[in-house]
Scaffold this active site. Structure first.
Site: not given
Ligand SMILES: *Cc1c(COP(=O)(O)O)cnc(C)c1O
Length: 397
Positions: A185-187, A3
């Site tokens: 680094v996640k959505t 994201g």
């Protein structure tokens, strides 16, 4: 997936709200905060997004797994069944509680093989944790019925699968308790952050107290709160929650872009007969955070991976040779290298790692490539990328 690729004014303004009133702490300071409760607001948003009764934000996805397990009654000496393919956080979070991670083979879903789970159940088994790796999922109905039959807690690590669904339900909300990560680094990102989600009011109450030193959060005099039990500090800050709050409102937009990019690459690669895609269980819809496919053998996978790297096809992972995500390279776990004392019980409980070969897992991970789907690619860039990937695969077959 990340994201952070699409940070904008929404994130900046949300953080500015917090800095303007100066309350960076999620609890208390009611008079100073001018109505800003970013963590609480984010919890409400996540309840709607994940269609779940309760959400407890915590400081990371790793913390979410530890808090979820502890809240569901998993503790010292209990065995927790988990897959050989995941992130190191899975066994760390289990071992933090003095519990024993029991790693079992994956199948073509790239997570728990239900047959391997059944075989690993012992009188000490307390929980089964499915890890919804790379945007897809395990065979949830089958795994749930195994847990029901054996009276085990069913835990879902959906850190990499934000936005995926199974029979219409958001991943993370299906098992008894679910875990999310909002690391960088996640959505959806908070910078660092995580969440425990559940429909079980007792688990929620435990998570709420445990993640803040056992404080009961009754009344608005922090010093007067009592401690029903011991806890720890796994709190999220208002600054982190502010970023997540802006991001979660953009999730539908992120998921649309992710799916568009995924579909373009998948369509191109599906024209190559030797390329086989991971199995998505019936009723499952991937989040499209990654595109996963199998090549005919290890050598081909290594060659294609190398060709991708030298031709600027970045972020395609061959997890067989990767240190972070697969048992083959987890020597620190196998050799029990720890700063914390590991009890004899846990040492004995992990002895199986000396002798077990995970041939079935090897067979899938050796042949698998996992390509991150980025949000910042334009449609033309994705099309060009897909063509290049297909060419590089074909010349290496
Ligand atoms: C990222 C991740 C975690 C850990 O989350 P952090 O927020 O980085 O602690 C756990 N499990 C999986 C599958 C992950 O991808």
């Amino acid at each position: 997936m990340p994201g952070f690729e699409l940070f904008g004014d929404a994130e900046r303004n949300s953080v500015k709200d917090v800095l303007d009133n100066g309350v960076l702490m999620r609890y208390g300071f009611d008079g100073m905060r001018n109505g800003h409760w970013k963590a609480k607001e984010l919890e409400r948003e996540l309840q709607n997004t994940f269609k779940t009764n309760y959400v407890q934000l915590v400081s990371s996805g790793t913390a979410a797994v530890s808090v979820a397990l502890a809240s569901a009654g998993v503790g010292a000496g209990d065995e927790v069944i988990m897959p050989t393919f995941t992130f190191v956080a899975s066994f760390e979070a289990i071992m933090m509680l003095g519990a024993i991670p029991i790693l079992v083979d994956i199948d073509s879903t790239l997570t728990l093989d239900p047959k391997a789970v059944e075989k690993a159940i012992t009188p000490k088994t307390k929980a089964v944790m499915v890890v919804q790796m790379c945007g897809s999922m395990g065979n949830m109905d089958v795994l749930k019925s195994i847990c029901d039959t054996h009276n085990l807690v069913f835990v879902e690590d959906a850190c990499q699968a934000i936005g995926g669904t199974y029979n219409g339900k958001p991943l993370g909300s299906i098992a008894d308790v679910g875990c999310f990560s909002f690391d960088f680094v996640k959505t959806i990102t908070c910078g660092e952050g995580g969440a425990v989600v559940t429909n079980n009011s007792a688990y929620y109450l435990h998570a709420d107290h445990y993640s803040d030193h056992g404080h009961d959060h009754v009344g608005n005099d922090r010093g007067a709160e009592s401690h029903p039990f011991l806890g720890y500090n796994f709190r999220i800050s208002e600054l982190h929650a502010a970023v997540g709050l802006a991001q979660v409102k953009r999730l539908p937009e992120f998921l649309d872009i992710q799916r568009r990019n995924f579909d373009i690459i998948r369509a191109e690669l599906s024209q190559i007969p030797e390329v086989e895609f991971r199995t998505v269980p019936e009723g499952g819809v991937e989040s499209c955070a990654f595109l996963n496919f199998f090549l005919p053998d290890l050598e081909t996978a290594r060659n294609v991976s190398k060709a991708f790297k030298s031709n600027s096809i970045d972020a395609c992972f061959h997890y067989y040779d990767n240190n972070w995500h697969y048992i083959r390279k987890w020597d620190h776990l196998k050799n029990l290298k720890s700063l914390f004392p590991i009890t004899e019980e846990v040492k004995n409980g992990l002895k199986y790692l000396e002798t077990t070969t995970f041939k079935q897992s090897d067979n899938y991970i050796a042949r698998n490539l996992s390509c991150l789907i980025k949000l910042s690619w334009t449609e033309d860039e994705v099309k060009e990328r897909a063509k290049k990937m297909a060419e590089l695969i074909k010349v290496n077959l």
